[in-house]
Design a protein around this motif. Structure first.
Motif, PDB file in Angstrom:
ATOM      1  N   GLY A  29     -35.809   8.262  -6.881  1.00  0.00           N
ATOM      2  CA  GLY A  29     -36.071   7.257  -7.891  1.00  0.00           C
ATOM      3  C   GLY A  29     -37.190   7.717  -8.799  1.00  0.00           C
ATOM      4  N   SER A  31     -40.772   6.307 -11.205  1.00  0.00           N
ATOM      5  CA  SER A  31     -41.790   5.268 -11.316  1.00  0.00           C
ATOM      6  C   SER A  31     -42.593   5.454 -12.597  1.00  0.00           C
ATOM      7  N   TYR A  42     -45.942   1.746  -6.734  1.00  0.00           N
ATOM      8  CA  TYR A  42     -44.939   2.290  -7.649  1.00  0.00           C
ATOM      9  C   TYR A  42     -44.276   1.159  -8.439  1.00  0.00           C
ATOM     10  N   GLU A  44     -40.638   0.924 -10.279  1.00  0.00           N
ATOM     11  CA  GLU A  44     -39.351   1.504 -10.684  1.00  0.00           C
ATOM     12  C   GLU A  44     -38.837   0.805 -11.935  1.00  0.00           C
ATOM     13  N   TYR A  50     -30.472   2.060 -14.696  1.00  0.00           N
ATOM     14  CA  TYR A  50     -31.281   2.760 -13.694  1.00  0.00           C
ATOM     15  C   TYR A  50     -30.774   2.474 -12.289  1.00  0.00           C
ATOM     16  N   ARG A  52     -31.207   4.520  -8.203  1.00  0.00           N
ATOM     17  CA  ARG A  52     -31.605   5.686  -7.406  1.00  0.00           C
ATOM     18  C   ARG A  52     -30.367   6.540  -7.154  1.00  0.00           C
ATOM     19  N   TRP A  82     -36.067   3.055 -20.038  1.00  0.00           N
ATOM     20  CA  TRP A  82     -36.603   2.947 -18.686  1.00  0.00           C
ATOM     21  C   TRP A  82     -38.125   2.993 -18.699  1.00  0.00           C
ATOM     22  N   CYS A  85     -41.594   7.362 -17.404  1.00  0.00           N
ATOM     23  CA  CYS A  85     -41.618   7.648 -15.965  1.00  0.00           C
ATOM     24  C   CYS A  85     -42.522   8.845 -15.711  1.00  0.00           C
ATOM     25  N   TYR A 102     -43.472  11.104  -2.584  1.00  0.00           N
ATOM     26  CA  TYR A 102     -43.588  10.891  -4.028  1.00  0.00           C
ATOM     27  C   TYR A 102     -44.395  12.036  -4.626  1.00  0.00           C
TER      28      TYR A 102
END
Length: 129
Positions: A29, A31, A42, A44, A50, A52, A82, A85, A102
């Protein structure tokens, strides 16, 4: 970086408190905020296509305590923004689940409609640091 959730699951196997590692699948995913080692912090993206994605065979073999993605990883095309990120996230499930690892992206990704977000080779690093 591995989260405490991931490290604890591995350690349970090592000290005989679990017969097998608790998490078998990994989902990638993104963030817009920096996660914390305790699995929080995080953010998302939500909506606009969007989701994962299963981090199947993209990861290379571990070496010296870490593994990186040996292949580019492609998300599904965005249908809208989105946001910016800044971090990747590795979860135990496609929705919900446990944050396992992460890291910060080398280059930020700002998906907009009709773009396919791509994580370049070597940008995902799972390991001790």
């Amino acid at each position: 970086m591995l989260t405490y959730n991931c490290a604890n699951a591995l350690l349970k196997c090592m000290v005989g408190q679990a017969e097998k590692y608790a998490y078998t699948d990994m989902y990638l995913g993104l963030s817009t905020t920096a996660p914390s080692r305790d699995g929080t912090g995080y953010t998302e993206p939500s909506g606009n296509g969007y989701v994962r994605i299963l981090l199947d065979d993209a990861m290379g073999s571990p070496n010296l305590g870490s593994a990186t993605n040996a292949e580019e990883v492609h998300f599904k095309a965005a249908t809208g923004s989105w946001g910016t990120c800044t971090h990747y996230l590795i979860f135990s499930a496609k929705t919900g689940g446990v944050l396992l690892a992460y890291g910060q992206l080398t280059d930020e990704i700002s998906p907009v409609a009709d773009t396919v977000p791509i994580i370049p080779v070597g940008d995902i690093v799972m390991g001790l640091s």
